[in-house]
Every structure is written in C-alpha cells, then in structure tokens.
Design a protein around this motif. Structure first.
Motif, PDB file in Angstrom:
ATOM      1  N   LEU A  40       1.697  59.463  62.672  1.00 28.37           N
ATOM      2  CA  LEU A  40       2.954  59.870  63.295  1.00 28.37           C
ATOM      3  C   LEU A  40       4.053  58.945  62.786  1.00 28.37           C
ATOM      4  CD1 LEU A  40       2.052  60.567  67.031  1.00 28.37           C
ATOM      5  CD2 LEU A  40       2.852  62.237  65.360  1.00 28.37           C
ATOM      6  N   GLN A  41       5.220  59.501  62.540  1.00 26.35           N
ATOM      7  CA  GLN A  41       6.342  58.709  62.062  1.00 26.35           C
ATOM      8  C   GLN A  41       7.618  59.073  62.827  1.00 26.35           C
ATOM      9  OE1 GLN A  41       4.632  60.651  59.495  1.00 26.35           O
ATOM     10  NE2 GLN A  41       3.210  58.981  59.117  1.00 26.35           N
ATOM     11  N   ASN A  42       8.539  58.124  62.860  1.00 30.89           N
ATOM     12  CA  ASN A  42       9.912  58.381  63.276  1.00 30.89           C
ATOM     13  C   ASN A  42      10.805  58.297  62.047  1.00 30.89           C
ATOM     14  OD1 ASN A  42       9.444  56.532  66.341  1.00 30.89           O
ATOM     15  ND2 ASN A  42       9.368  58.747  66.050  1.00 30.89           N
ATOM     16  N   ALA A  43      11.968  58.922  62.120  1.00 23.92           N
ATOM     17  CA  ALA A  43      12.922  58.862  61.010  1.00 23.92           C
ATOM     18  C   ALA A  43      14.324  59.127  61.547  1.00 23.92           C
ATOM     19  CB  ALA A  43      12.577  59.888  59.923  1.00 23.92           C
ATOM     20  N   ASP A  44      15.334  58.672  60.780  1.00 22.66           N
ATOM     21  CA  ASP A  44      16.746  58.868  61.116  1.00 22.66           C
ATOM     22  C   ASP A  44      17.052  58.316  62.500  1.00 22.66           C
ATOM     23  OD1 ASP A  44      19.275  59.667  60.301  1.00 22.66           O
ATOM     24  OD2 ASP A  44      19.115  61.650  61.206  1.00 22.66           O
ATOM     25  N   PHE A  45      16.550  57.132  62.798  1.00 22.33           N
ATOM     26  CA  PHE A  45      16.713  56.468  64.090  1.00 22.33           C
ATOM     27  C   PHE A  45      18.072  55.762  64.130  1.00 22.33           C
ATOM     28  CE2 PHE A  45      15.578  52.421  66.510  1.00 22.33           C
ATOM     29  CZ  PHE A  45      15.882  52.966  67.746  1.00 22.33           C
ATOM     30  N   LYS A  46      18.904  56.133  65.108  1.00 20.22           N
ATOM     31  CA  LYS A  46      20.268  55.607  65.138  1.00 20.22           C
ATOM     32  C   LYS A  46      20.898  55.836  66.500  1.00 20.22           C
ATOM     33  CE  LYS A  46      21.735  59.966  63.048  1.00 20.22           C
ATOM     34  NZ  LYS A  46      22.116  60.635  61.782  1.00 20.22           N
ATOM     35  N   VAL A  47      22.097  55.272  66.667  1.00 21.17           N
ATOM     36  CA  VAL A  47      22.907  55.470  67.869  1.00 21.17           C
ATOM     37  C   VAL A  47      23.900  56.599  67.612  1.00 21.17           C
ATOM     38  CG1 VAL A  47      24.572  54.434  69.451  1.00 21.17           C
ATOM     39  CG2 VAL A  47      22.684  53.058  68.557  1.00 21.17           C
ATOM     40  N   GLN A  48      24.013  57.516  68.565  1.00 25.92           N
ATOM     41  CA  GLN A  48      25.011  58.574  68.493  1.00 25.92           C
ATOM     42  C   GLN A  48      25.653  58.751  69.870  1.00 25.92           C
ATOM     43  OE1 GLN A  48      24.416  61.943  65.745  1.00 25.92           O
ATOM     44  NE2 GLN A  48      22.211  61.597  65.967  1.00 25.92           N
ATOM     45  N   THR A  49      26.613  59.657  69.947  1.00 26.32           N
ATOM     46  CA  THR A  49      27.265  59.979  71.219  1.00 26.32           C
ATOM     47  C   THR A  49      26.842  61.375  71.647  1.00 26.32           C
ATOM     48  OG1 THR A  49      29.174  58.584  70.700  1.00 26.32           O
ATOM     49  CG2 THR A  49      29.458  60.253  72.412  1.00 26.32           C
ATOM     50  N   TYR A  50      26.322  61.460  72.848  1.00 25.83           N
ATOM     51  CA  TYR A  50      25.882  62.732  73.409  1.00 25.83           C
ATOM     52  C   TYR A  50      26.967  63.265  74.346  1.00 25.83           C
ATOM     53  CZ  TYR A  50      23.231  65.895  76.495  1.00 25.83           C
ATOM     54  OH  TYR A  50      22.801  66.970  77.228  1.00 25.83           O
ATOM     55  N   TYR A  51      27.466  64.448  74.032  1.00 23.40           N
ATOM     56  CA  TYR A  51      28.493  65.094  74.842  1.00 23.40           C
ATOM     57  C   TYR A  51      27.834  66.132  75.741  1.00 23.40           C
ATOM     58  CZ  TYR A  51      31.830  62.903  71.694  1.00 23.40           C
ATOM     59  OH  TYR A  51      32.562  61.984  70.977  1.00 23.40           O
ATOM     60  N   ASP A  52      27.831  65.828  77.020  1.00 22.84           N
ATOM     61  CA  ASP A  52      27.276  66.741  78.018  1.00 22.84           C
ATOM     62  C   ASP A  52      28.401  67.675  78.454  1.00 22.84           C
ATOM     63  OD1 ASP A  52      26.263  68.054  80.243  1.00 22.84           O
ATOM     64  OD2 ASP A  52      25.102  66.322  80.914  1.00 22.84           O
ATOM     65  N   THR A  53      28.420  68.876  77.911  1.00 23.69           N
ATOM     66  CA  THR A  53      29.518  69.808  78.182  1.00 23.69           C
ATOM     67  C   THR A  53      29.487  70.330  79.611  1.00 23.69           C
ATOM     68  OG1 THR A  53      28.164  71.606  77.259  1.00 23.69           O
ATOM     69  CG2 THR A  53      29.730  70.508  75.780  1.00 23.69           C
ATOM     70  N   ARG A  54      28.335  70.291  80.253  1.00 21.80           N
ATOM     71  CA  ARG A  54      28.258  70.774  81.628  1.00 21.80           C
ATOM     72  C   ARG A  54      28.854  69.760  82.604  1.00 21.80           C
ATOM     73  NH1 ARG A  54      22.176  73.534  81.829  1.00 21.80           N
ATOM     74  NH2 ARG A  54      22.753  75.463  80.726  1.00 21.80           N
ATOM     75  N   ARG A  55      28.632  68.481  82.332  1.00 23.50           N
ATOM     76  CA  ARG A  55      29.145  67.429  83.226  1.00 23.50           C
ATOM     77  C   ARG A  55      30.446  66.830  82.706  1.00 23.50           C
ATOM     78  NH1 ARG A  55      23.610  64.022  84.721  1.00 23.50           N
ATOM     79  NH2 ARG A  55      22.422  65.783  85.568  1.00 23.50           N
ATOM     80  N   HIS A  56      30.873  67.264  81.536  1.00 27.38           N
ATOM     81  CA  HIS A  56      32.115  66.776  80.934  1.00 27.38           C
ATOM     82  C   HIS A  56      32.105  65.248  80.801  1.00 27.38           C
ATOM     83  CE1 HIS A  56      33.758  70.810  81.293  1.00 27.38           C
ATOM     84  NE2 HIS A  56      33.402  70.816  82.565  1.00 27.38           N
ATOM     85  N   ARG A  57      31.049  64.759  80.196  1.00 27.94           N
ATOM     86  CA  ARG A  57      30.928  63.322  80.000  1.00 27.94           C
ATOM     87  C   ARG A  57      30.287  63.045  78.649  1.00 27.94           C
ATOM     88  NH1 ARG A  57      25.766  60.938  83.266  1.00 27.94           N
ATOM     89  NH2 ARG A  57      26.390  59.162  81.974  1.00 27.94           N
ATOM     90  N   ALA A  58      30.576  61.865  78.122  1.00 29.41           N
ATOM     91  CA  ALA A  58      29.985  61.435  76.865  1.00 29.41           C
ATOM     92  C   ALA A  58      29.279  60.110  77.097  1.00 29.41           C
ATOM     93  CB  ALA A  58      31.059  61.288  75.791  1.00 29.41           C
ATOM     94  N   GLN A  59      28.169  59.905  76.412  1.00 31.32           N
ATOM     95  CA  GLN A  59      27.441  58.661  76.576  1.00 31.32           C
ATOM     96  C   GLN A  59      26.743  58.295  75.275  1.00 31.32           C
ATOM     97  OE1 GLN A  59      23.755  58.912  78.990  1.00 31.32           O
ATOM     98  NE2 GLN A  59      24.140  61.112  79.144  1.00 31.32           N
ATOM     99  N   PRO A  60      26.598  56.999  74.995  1.00 29.26           N
ATOM    100  CA  PRO A  60      25.838  56.585  73.815  1.00 29.26           C
ATOM    101  C   PRO A  60      24.347  56.832  74.031  1.00 29.26           C
ATOM    102  CG  PRO A  60      26.543  54.675  75.074  1.00 29.26           C
ATOM    103  CD  PRO A  60      27.186  55.863  75.709  1.00 29.26           C
TER     104      PRO A  60
END
Length: 550
Positions: A131-151
């Motif tokens: 098993l492997q992981n790849a493209d591991f990074k920090v992004q911003t998730y935009y929750d359109t239902r709750r109108h919030r963004a979080q790292p």
C-alpha cells in the motif's frame, strides 16, 4: 508516475485483473484494517487492503540507524532522513512526503510530516508495503453547505503497480481499489473520494477547488487492437480522464478523456513495450492537471513529452507545448523530456519538473533532472527558460518529481525517483552549479522515494491524547512523551504518584525535544502521566495514566 519502469518493464507480467472500480461501488478494501494506527479514526476508511500481488515483497526494515523507533509509540517506524543543508531563508512550514520503495522499504510506508531538522511531526503508517500514499499535502477544503473553509491534509491511497510484485499493468499505474483521503486538523477523516466511469483513482493528482469540488486524474486499461502502433492485437491502452466531483455529493461534474483528444501515435513510449506490461500500453501517462485563471486546464502527458492547454467548455486543445506536434519552438535549456507537475505561473509562465532522462530515443540528449520555469511567447510561439533548479551532486530521475512555488518566492523541489528534496532561493541556478542558492537539502534512506514532496504550513491539534511510556532507571525512572501530529506542543509536564488518584507534578516543565521527549525523574511512581504544554505554558491535553512495572 512510472517507477523504475525502464529497468523492469521487460520482466514477465500477468494479464490485467478483472476488478473494476465503478461509480458508487463499495469495495472490499473499504473495510478498516486491524493494523490501522491506534489513533486512527477508522470510520469510512478505504484502500486499507492492498491489491493482491503476484509474488511476495521484501519485508520492510523496521530498525536500525535509518528508522525511527519510539518507546511511547512502538507501532510507528517512519524512515529517517539525513538533512545535509539547512541555511537561513527557507520558507515557513514543515515538509510533506509519502515514502515508498520499489525494492526493500526502509521504515513503513505512509504519510509523513517532517520538520526542518528531519524529525517526524506526524506519521500515519500503512499496514503493508504493497500500500502506498502519494501527493500528500495541505489544501483548503471549502464546505459549500456550511459556508466555511478549513485547512486539510489530502492524499491518494492504494496500490501502485510496482514490479516484480505487480506485473499486470505498466509500472507505476494505480491498481484497482484506490481512493483519495481528506483529513481535518484534528486528524479525523472528513471525506473519501472515488473516480467515476469505471476508472481507478490515480495517484498523480488530487486538487481541491474553491467551489467545493475535487479535480483529479483517473485511469484504466481500455481494450484496443494495438497492431497499427506496433503493439499486440489483443492489447489495451492505459487511458486517463480528468474528473471533477462535487465533494458534498460525490457527483461527477466534469470529465475530459485523453483518448478522445490526443493521438496515441505521438507517444514516445513504444507500443511494443505493451508485451511486457500485461498487454497494456502506457501511451499517455497523464501525470498532472492544473486549473488556470480562465478555468482552462493544463494537462501533462509524460509519455508524449507534451503539455496541453485544454479549453474546459469545449474540451479542445488550445495549444501544445513539447512533443511531436508542439506549437512552440524552444530556446536554450527550455526543452524537456518525461516531465511531471506542470503548473500555471503568473503571466505567461509555467513550471514543471523536467526528469530529462532516461532511455531517450536516438538523437535526444540526456539531461540532468531539474526544476524548470518557462516563459511562453504566444506571438512568436517560442518557449524560453526563465529559471532552472539543479542539484549537486547531479541527479537523473527516471520518474516522478515536482516543483513547488513557495510564498516567500523560493522553490521547493521533490526529486522523485532520486531520494532527495530541496529548497532554493527563487533565482535558482544553472547546470553544473547546483549548490548555488541551495537553502535546504535532505536525503531519504536506501531506495526510498516519494512521488512528490511539499513544504506547507500546518497546525495539527490531534483529537486523540498524547502517548506516554515509562521505564525504570536506577532509583528513578525515565518518562517518554509524544503526541503524534501536535504542532503546538512546546514542553511536557510530568505527574507521578503512588496511585492513579493521587498524582502530583514532579517535573514542572521539560522542553520538547523532537517527536519523543525523554524526561528523567527521581519519582518511583509507580503511576505516571504527562501533560502537553503550549508556548505559553498552558496545558493542551493530558495522556492516559500508566503504571511502571516493578
């Protein structure tokens, strides 16, 4: 990504398996693994069981000078990296890698955050080297239902076709059963994302947008008579799609199919090689997609030596850079081969990681792998090299790699199949002068590699408590404290007592020293507990209470 494909593609391979991931299906691999981390929130996990290999793989090396081991976290054995350069001027943040190996793995595979000193900050091990992981990074998730963004943390998880254990697909292709993960700052699972149209989620790209969607690559073998290309009659082509899904619903919003728009006859990968890859020809090897300011897509086809600008509404290719039908000519040091990680940059610039090698056709000069920023002159249809980033000693990476723009103007380079990651001042350097403007350099152990490497800022506040263990030392004891993933812990407080209900502070403050801190105390206990302290001395959280065995 293709890992060691040039060296291994001629080995015997079995036929393509029949398992196909379809939209909305429930995979057997979605059952949580018993080997998951003790701190893992296992609800909704997927790709926890590797695709069945055709032969066994060497067990990982889990002890020794190149592997971390901890008293308080005995199940964690991340690889150790050797930091060879660490100068002032690096960007803020930690380093994000996903180590694996096509040979014997040093440490466990998984998602790993390291600090500048090379010490682990967070590690999420996988239960199998298959098993492997790849493209591991920090992004911003935009929750359109709750109108919030979080790292958030994001990565691909699954099985890569790495010979000799996997010989059913071209080396580096994703096996069936993979998926994408999104984790919050408490290291809890937010989302898993799958591909549609029967395609397999691909390790090469997973990007969150400010529309609450995910843009990614997916691939699958499409049966095809390859005789007109020089391949087998009963073969297949490894096709790729760019897909975009709504994160709230999982609904497919957009797809762009490589085979519908690009002629496989232009590939630099001979179709005859399909005979040594289960009959599957890796003509395209799409390995990155980036979204431009006008919504257009920049898509990298490694095995075409080409990057395409795609109109999102029509799907038409607006221009091609590189390859057999390039719309641009190239200035000195501007051409590239087997490239990865094509990105839009401000103005008319794009960046990439130019692998530059290996096994080039006759007449194509092999060049050192390097980060590359090009300026595109659309009036004269000419590409010129603006900045380059070479390594010292010179590196030749047959596969993988990335070039990341950092907020302070520096560039961070993941060297792919070469076991390094580096940071350079923005001015870069030239071939033969790879140490110029080098600010940071680290080397992975053994044959370990990471598809990409990133420097990101991250604040982790684990939902689980710190870990503690205690060992007798003379008349006293040594208390070992750690908190996997906590970025706010600066010191530790130790409590001890004759029973669990009467603990008192015996060490008021011991400065944190790396992932695990050993604190000596004269207290016989036998009951102990630690508290994590932040920079102001505030208690963040306490561990469970442990008893020293007599």
């Amino acid at each position: 990504m293709v890992t060691l494909e040039r060296r291994t593609r001629r080995r015997a391979r079995r036929t393509v398996g029949a398992c196909v991931l379809t939209a909305g299906c429930v995979l057997a691999s979605c059952v949580p693994s018993a080997a998951a981390s003790s701190h893992e929130n296992v609800s909704g996990l997927c790709a926890t069981t590797p695709y069945p290999p055709s032969q066994s793989t060497p067990p990982p090396v889990l002890s020794g000078p190149d592997v971390w081991s901890f008293v308080s976290e005995p199940g964690l054995h991340p690889m150790g990296v050797k930091v060879t350069t660490n100068r002032p001027g690096t960007a803020r943040g930690d380093i994000f890698v996903a180590p694996f190996s096509a040979d014997q793995m040093i440490g466990q595979t998984g998602a790993l955050i390291n600090d500048n000193a090379g010490d682990p900050v967070w590690f999420r091990p996988l239960p199998s080297t298959n098993l492997q992981n790849a493209d591991f990074k920090v992004q911003t998730y935009y929750d359109t239902r709750r109108h919030r963004a979080q790292p958030v943390l994001t990565w691909w998880q699954g099985t890569l076709a790495l010979p000799p254990a996997y010989t059913n697909l071209p080396a580096g292709a994703p096996e069936p059963g993979g998926c994408y993960y999104i984790y919050d700052q408490q290291y809890r699972l937010l989302k898993t994302v799958f591909a549609h149209h029967g395609y397999y989620p691909d390790e090469h790209e997973f990007t969150l947008t400010d529309r609450g969607t995910a843009l990614f690559l997916a691939s699958k073998p499409v049966p095809m008579d390859l005789t007109r290309y020089g391949g087998p009659k009963d073969g297949a082509i490894l096709n790729s799609e760019v897909q975009e899904v709504d994160l709230a619903t999982g609904r497919l919003l957009y797809s762009w199919n490589a085979l519908d728009h690009v002629d496989p006859a232009d590939s630099e990968e001979p179709a005859s090689n399909a005979s040594s890859s289960g009959g599957v020809w890796d003509a395209f090897h799409v390995n990155s997609v980036d979204e431009g300011p006008d919504g257009q897509l920049l898509v990298s086809f490694r095995n075409m030596w080409a990057i395409y600008d795609v109109s999102r509404p029509s799907g038409d290719i607006r221009w091609q850079l590189g390859g057999k039908k390039s719309d641009f000519s190239f200035g000195p040091n501007a051409d590239f081969y087997w490239q990865h990680d094509a990105r839009f940059r401000p103005g008319n610039r794009i960046s990439m990681f130019d692998d530059g090698c290996c096994e080039l056709p006759d007449g194509a000069p092999e060049q050192q792998s390097h980060g590359l920023i090009l300026n595109l002159d659309f009036r004269n249809h000419r590409a010129t090299a603006v900045k380059t980033y070479y390594h010292e000693p010179p590196l030749y990476s047959p596969t993988q790699g990335n070039t990341q723009a950092l907020p302070n103007g520096n560039e961070f380079i993941g060297w792919g199949q070469s076991p390094y990651y580096s940071e350079y001042a923005g001015a870069g350097n030239t071939e033969g002068n790879g140490s110029r403007n080098l600010l940071y350099d680290a080397k992975l152990p053994g044959s370990n590699i990471s598809y990409r490497a990133f420097r990101n800022e991250w604040i982790g506040t684990p939902y689980y408590p710190p870990s503690v263990a205690v060992r007798r030392s003379g008349r006293g004891s040594v208390v070992y404290a750690s908190w996997n993933g906590s970025t706010q812990t600066r010191a530790w407080q130790v409590l001890a007592g004759p029973n669990a209900d009467s603990l008192s502070v015996v060490v008021k403050r011991a400065e944190r020293s790396g992932f695990e801190t050993a604190v000596r105390t004269g207290s016989p206990g036998p009951y102990f507990q630690v508290r994590a302290l932040d920079a102001a001395g505030k208690v963040l959280r306490a561990s469970r209470i442990v008893k020293l065995s007599r």
